[in-house]
Design an enzyme around this catalytic site. Structure first.
Site, PDB file in Angstrom:
ATOM      1  N   ARG A 121      -3.612  22.068 -14.789  1.00  0.00           N
ATOM      2  CA  ARG A 121      -2.546  21.103 -15.071  1.00  0.00           C
ATOM      3  C   ARG A 121      -2.674  20.532 -16.485  1.00  0.00           C
ATOM      4  NH1 ARG A 121       0.145  16.477 -11.174  1.00  0.00           N
ATOM      5  NH2 ARG A 121       1.366  15.462 -12.801  1.00  0.00           N
ATOM      6  N   LYS A 133       6.697  23.615 -14.349  1.00  0.00           N
ATOM      7  CA  LYS A 133       5.840  22.456 -14.121  1.00  0.00           C
ATOM      8  C   LYS A 133       5.392  22.376 -12.660  1.00  0.00           C
ATOM      9  CE  LYS A 133       5.189  17.545 -14.772  1.00  0.00           C
ATOM     10  NZ  LYS A 133       5.599  16.296 -15.432  1.00  0.00           N
ATOM     11  N   GLU A 160       9.822  18.589 -24.235  1.00  0.00           N
ATOM     12  CA  GLU A 160       8.979  18.939 -23.088  1.00  0.00           C
ATOM     13  C   GLU A 160       9.354  20.318 -22.545  1.00  0.00           C
ATOM     14  OE1 GLU A 160       6.348  17.469 -22.009  1.00  0.00           O
ATOM     15  OE2 GLU A 160       6.453  15.377 -22.658  1.00  0.00           O
ATOM     16  N   HIS A 191       9.550   9.482 -26.815  1.00  0.00           N
ATOM     17  CA  HIS A 191       8.365  10.236 -26.398  1.00  0.00           C
ATOM     18  C   HIS A 191       8.453  11.709 -26.795  1.00  0.00           C
ATOM     19  CE1 HIS A 191       5.059  11.665 -23.892  1.00  0.00           C
ATOM     20  NE2 HIS A 191       5.881  12.514 -23.325  1.00  0.00           N
ATOM     21  N   ASN A 211      -0.491  19.127 -21.139  1.00  0.00           N
ATOM     22  CA  ASN A 211      -0.845  18.162 -22.176  1.00  0.00           C
ATOM     23  C   ASN A 211      -0.657  18.712 -23.582  1.00  0.00           C
ATOM     24  OD1 ASN A 211      -1.613  16.194 -20.294  1.00  0.00           O
ATOM     25  ND2 ASN A 211      -3.661  17.086 -20.099  1.00  0.00           N
ATOM     26  N   ARG A 223       0.808  -1.226   0.000  1.00  0.00           N
ATOM     27  CA  ARG A 223       0.000   0.000   0.000  1.00  0.00           C
ATOM     28  C   ARG A 223       0.839   1.272   0.000  1.00  0.00           C
ATOM     29  NH1 ARG A 223      -3.476  -2.969   3.759  1.00  0.00           N
ATOM     30  NH2 ARG A 223      -5.263  -3.772   2.563  1.00  0.00           N
ATOM     31  N   HIS A 273       0.342  16.506 -26.563  1.00  0.00           N
ATOM     32  CA  HIS A 273       0.294  15.109 -26.140  1.00  0.00           C
ATOM     33  C   HIS A 273      -0.893  14.323 -26.707  1.00  0.00           C
ATOM     34  CE1 HIS A 273       3.430  16.403 -23.463  1.00  0.00           C
ATOM     35  NE2 HIS A 273       3.560  15.190 -22.974  1.00  0.00           N
ATOM     36  N   LYS A 322       3.004  11.757 -11.288  1.00  0.00           N
ATOM     37  CA  LYS A 322       2.346  10.751 -12.125  1.00  0.00           C
ATOM     38  C   LYS A 322       3.223   9.504 -12.209  1.00  0.00           C
ATOM     39  CE  LYS A 322      -0.462  13.559 -15.286  1.00  0.00           C
ATOM     40  NZ  LYS A 322      -0.689  13.904 -16.707  1.00  0.00           N
ATOM     41  N   GLU A 378      -4.994  17.151 -11.902  1.00  0.00           N
ATOM     42  CA  GLU A 378      -5.324  17.431 -13.297  1.00  0.00           C
ATOM     43  C   GLU A 378      -6.823  17.625 -13.518  1.00  0.00           C
ATOM     44  OE1 GLU A 378      -4.367  15.405 -17.568  1.00  0.00           O
ATOM     45  OE2 GLU A 378      -2.761  15.334 -16.100  1.00  0.00           O
ATOM     46  N   HIS A 387       0.754  11.309 -28.326  1.00  0.00           N
ATOM     47  CA  HIS A 387       0.583   9.941 -27.837  1.00  0.00           C
ATOM     48  C   HIS A 387       0.039   9.027 -28.944  1.00  0.00           C
ATOM     49  CE1 HIS A 387       0.475  10.922 -23.242  1.00  0.00           C
ATOM     50  NE2 HIS A 387       1.685  10.623 -23.667  1.00  0.00           N
TER      51      HIS A 387
END
Length: 353
Positions: A227, A213, A173, A253, A231, A109, A234, A131, A223, A238
């Protein structure tokens, strides 16, 4: 979500020791991949604070960002005696920090973890912001949780082991961060001399990028709103990345994000008035440094299908982050299938596909 501490290192030994001491633990683990074990682990392995660290190594590259690899890390932690009071250091690029963060956040956990990103992409993107996750069912970062590292240590020494291809992947980025911040920072990024890399100047730019950031993540950790600015590039990026994987021609990426920005800044120009001169300058920089991903109109439907699976979508509507101007962020912008196909047409025309 707790705020993570981002440390721009001046002395790696002192900074890492302090970060470890902030996390009382019974056992210390360090996660690497096959590349960072040979190239980066020697930089920290001899430090006093690392003398009792237990190593776990996984396969390199995004192809190993899988449920099977995640399970192997859980198993290694269990077999090597980790408890809920243990601490893990993720030493690597975005694949290692994403997967390692997810493994740490879910083992018993959740145990504490520290990120030491070793690629430019991980420094300015993957390792900062909380993330974590893995790829699943052919989709990027499909499974994961928000769970910040206790500390993120950024040291430009690791960048010296990277080739230009991987440096530029991370720089995409940073360029995105410039576009969502100020004209001054955007211009500074366009003018960086890639023929004669000044690593101290690059670290200063990284520090600015991380601050941009961090400021956004602090305002919106899960998000729900601003936030989504992160993106930019992206949604299409993606899809490019997924198509490249599916056709067995994987791309980094950052390259996919750079190409995605070509499409999304063009759509920004059409829909919310992003200036044509800044669009042209940004596209020229991307064309000069990132080359082009070739695809034809027969693959538009597949790219669209990938976009329909994007996590940012709401009620089946494909969502974009667009720009009215440098720093003028417009989140939750939708596009029809025809508009998306027009973006792809523009990409192929402007990039010379």
């Amino acid at each position: 979500m707790n705020k993570q501490e981002v440390i721009i290192c001046q002395n790696l030994n002192e900074d890492l020791s302090a970060a470890i001491n902030r996390c009382p633990h019974d056992k210390l683990f360090v996660l690497t991949d096959e590349h960072t074990r040979s190239l980066c682990l020697p930089i920290i392995a001899g430090l006093d604070c690392m003398k009792d660290a237990i190593e776990i190594c996984i396969g390199a590259e995004d192809i190993n960002k899988t449920l099977e690899t995640l399970a192997s890390v859980w198993k290694a932690l269990g077999d090597k005696g980790a408890t809920r009071h243990s601490l893990m250091i993720n030493l690597g690029g975005g694949m290692v920090t994403d997967l390692g963060g997810f493994a740490a956040s879910t083992f018993k956990r959740g145990i504490s973890y520290i990120n030491i990103p070793t690629t430019l992409l991980a420094m300015v993107d993957a390792s900062v912001g909380g993330k974590t996750g893995i790829n699943f069912n052919g989709l990027k970062n499909e499974i994961g949780v928000f769970s910040p590292a206790s500390s993120v240590l950024i040291d430009s020494e690791f960048l010296k082991s990277l080739d230009l291809h991987n440096l530029l992947s991370g720089y995409a980025e940073m360029l995105k961060h410039g576009i969502i911040s100020t004209t001054t920072h955007w211009a500074e990024l366009l003018n960086f001399d890639w023929n004669h890399i000044d690593y101290s100047m690059l670290q200063a730019l990284v520090a600015q990028s991380v601050q941009i950031k961090e400021n956004i993540v602090e305002q919106d950790p899960f998000e729900k709103g601003i936030r989504k600015a992160l993106n930019l590039g992206h949604t299409v990026g993606h899809a490019f990345e997924s198509l490249a994987l599916e056709t067995h021609h994987p791309v980094l990426h950052g390259y996919a994000v750079a190409w995605g920005m070509v499409c999304e800044l063009y759509f920004s120009h059409l829909k919310v008035g992003f200036p044509k001169d800044k669009l042209r300058q940004t596209i020229q920089f991307i064309k000069d440094h990132y080359g082009v991903m070739n695809f034809d109109c027969k693959q538009y439907d597949r790219l669209y299908e990938f976009m329909t699976h994007d996590k940012k979508n709401n009620a089946g509507i494909i969502n974009f982050t667009l720009m009215g101007e440098i720093g003028d962020i417009r989140i939750n912008q939708s596009a029809t299938k025809e508009e998306i196909f027009e973006m792809l047409d523009f990409y192929r025309e402007s990039m010379g596909c």
